[in-house]
Motif scaffolding. Structure first.
Motif, PDB file in Angstrom:
ATOM      1  N   UNK A  18     -52.459 -23.860  10.525  1.00  0.00           N
ATOM      2  CA  UNK A  18     -53.656 -24.666  10.339  1.00  0.00           C
ATOM      3  C   UNK A  18     -53.491 -25.634   9.177  1.00  0.00           C
ATOM      4  N   UNK A  19     -52.835 -25.149   8.138  1.00  0.00           N
ATOM      5  CA  UNK A  19     -52.647 -25.978   6.945  1.00  0.00           C
ATOM      6  C   UNK A  19     -51.559 -27.038   7.131  1.00  0.00           C
ATOM      7  N   UNK A  20     -50.824 -26.920   8.225  1.00  0.00           N
ATOM      8  CA  UNK A  20     -49.762 -27.887   8.469  1.00  0.00           C
ATOM      9  C   UNK A  20     -48.424 -27.457   7.895  1.00  0.00           C
ATOM     10  N   UNK A  76     -46.322 -32.910   6.394  1.00  0.00           N
ATOM     11  CA  UNK A  76     -47.406 -33.069   5.433  1.00  0.00           C
ATOM     12  C   UNK A  76     -47.135 -34.121   4.367  1.00  0.00           C
ATOM     13  N   UNK A  77     -45.955 -34.699   4.378  1.00  0.00           N
ATOM     14  CA  UNK A  77     -45.592 -35.651   3.328  1.00  0.00           C
ATOM     15  C   UNK A  77     -46.676 -36.694   3.146  1.00  0.00           C
ATOM     16  N   UNK A 116     -49.913 -16.965  -0.366  1.00  0.00           N
ATOM     17  CA  UNK A 116     -50.167 -17.648  -1.644  1.00  0.00           C
ATOM     18  C   UNK A 116     -48.907 -18.385  -2.114  1.00  0.00           C
ATOM     19  N   UNK A 117     -47.783 -17.687  -2.068  1.00  0.00           N
ATOM     20  CA  UNK A 117     -46.514 -18.280  -2.527  1.00  0.00           C
ATOM     21  C   UNK A 117     -46.161 -19.518  -1.706  1.00  0.00           C
ATOM     22  N   UNK A 118     -46.324 -19.401  -0.392  1.00  0.00           N
ATOM     23  CA  UNK A 118     -45.984 -20.524   0.489  1.00  0.00           C
ATOM     24  C   UNK A 118     -46.852 -21.743   0.170  1.00  0.00           C
ATOM     25  N   UNK A 119     -48.132 -21.486  -0.104  1.00  0.00           N
ATOM     26  CA  UNK A 119     -49.049 -22.582  -0.412  1.00  0.00           C
ATOM     27  C   UNK A 119     -48.665 -23.232  -1.738  1.00  0.00           C
ATOM     28  N   UNK A 175     -45.753 -25.657  -1.730  1.00  0.00           N
ATOM     29  CA  UNK A 175     -45.911 -26.934  -1.025  1.00  0.00           C
ATOM     30  C   UNK A 175     -46.399 -28.014  -1.987  1.00  0.00           C
ATOM     31  N   UNK A 176     -45.740 -29.155  -1.990  1.00  0.00           N
ATOM     32  CA  UNK A 176     -46.132 -30.210  -2.921  1.00  0.00           C
ATOM     33  C   UNK A 176     -47.535 -30.736  -2.622  1.00  0.00           C
TER      34      UNK A 176
END
Lengths: 162, 153
Positions: free
Chosen positions: A67-69, A78-79, A103-106, A109-110
């Motif tokens: 969902x967050x891409x 998502x760039x 949490x870590x994955x989020x 992400x830049x």
């Protein structure tokens, strides 16, 4: 029903605060709520909707990432884009990917690392709490969640935004 | 039955459920979430709980019948049941789940079987009680408005 807040503020009552997040934010914050338990997902959704949030639910970490891409087949899509959500609230204990791993994955992400992530758990384990806070969780909340927890969360988010 | 009697019956019955430990504070939280937009919220969530719990109890029974018992799997199911019962305020069910998880950790099959029986028992008790409660549920505000118009001259 203890929750740790990163900036050392344990919150207190805020008599002057409006109950309606729309007034505070000027719009409806979009929250992604992640929990593998159907009853808990239903409850957290209602709690958030009662605080004027737009809510999307996901039943596991993978669905949340999609969902967050950030899904595995969505690399680099998502760039330069803005996050869809203003807050992620996730259960810790989930099969497959835990809330901590999500949490870590989020945070890696830049684009999404600035999105506040709140972890919920039914278990009060200090090492777990610290692990999440150190990884960048905004708050850690004990289940079962109450309306007053969501109000406290809202107040904290207001401070975080300003 | 007039409105006041109906209200009193509902409140008395609900109070007894708290006193006997069937329900705790969390059930009150559930009720506070109910509003005009979702007048059946409590019944909906509780029904979800009933359905989900039946499924979990069946899974648990099956898992405990296996030759090689997968305690991790059992623990995962009990964790779910503990979570949902806690979320709706079904305190006695939650308490048995705590003991159940301890037996899982010890890999104690006798203890687990005993707990399964207990949790089944507590589950059917609270289910019966909640079904009775909703039969005497307080009419929603709109209904009270119409009822009071009829009852009072």
């Amino acid at each position: 029903m203890l929750y740790q807040i990163m900036d050392g503020d344990y919150g207190g009552s805020c008599g002057g605060c409006s109950e309606d997040m729309t007034v505070e934010f000027g719009y409806e914050p979009h929250v992604l709520a992640v929990d593998d338990n159907l009853i808990d997902r239903t409850l957290v959704e209602k709690l958030l909707k009662n605080s004027s949030c737009k809510v999307t639910t996901a039943e596991n970490g993978l669905r949340a990432l999609e969902f967050l891409g950030l899904g595995s087949d969505q690399r680099n899509s998502l760039e330069g884009t803005v996050s869809k959500v203003n807050l992620v609230i996730t259960d810790y204990c989930m099969p497959g990917m835990t809330g901590y791993e999500l949490l870590k994955k989020i945070k890696e992400s830049s684009v999404l690392k600035e999105v506040p992530v709140v972890i919920m758990s039914s278990e009060n384990i200090p090492t777990r709490i610290n692990q999440c806070l150190e990884e960048g969780a905004q708050m850690f909340m004990l289940k079962p969640l109450k309306q007053s927890d969501v109000k406290q969360l809202k107040r904290h988010l207001m401070k975080y935004r300003s | 039955m007039d409105l006041v009697q109906l209200q009193r019956q509902f409140v008395d019955y609900k109070t007894s459920l708290y006193h006997e430990g069937f329900l705790d504070e969390q059930f009150t939280q559930l009720q506070e979430l109910q509003d005009e937009n979702n007048p059946d919220f409590v019944v909906e969530v509780v029904s979800l709980f009933f359905e989900d719990s039946e499924r979990l109890l069946n899974e648990l029974a099956r898992a405990l019948e296996q030759q090689n018992i997968d305690y991790k799997r059992i623990d995962a199911h009990v964790h779910q049941l503990k979570g949902s019962s806690s979320s709706i305020g079904a305190q006695r069910v939650q308490k048995v789940c705590i003991a159940f998880r301890n037996y899982c950790e010890e890999q104690n099959v006798e203890g687990c079987l005993k707990c399964l029986q207990q949790v089944r028992h507590e589950y059917s008790l609270v289910k019966t009680k909640l079904e009775s409660l909703f039969q005497v549920r307080l009419p929603c505000r709109r209904e009270i408005f119409f009822l009071s118009k009829k009852v009072l001259p």
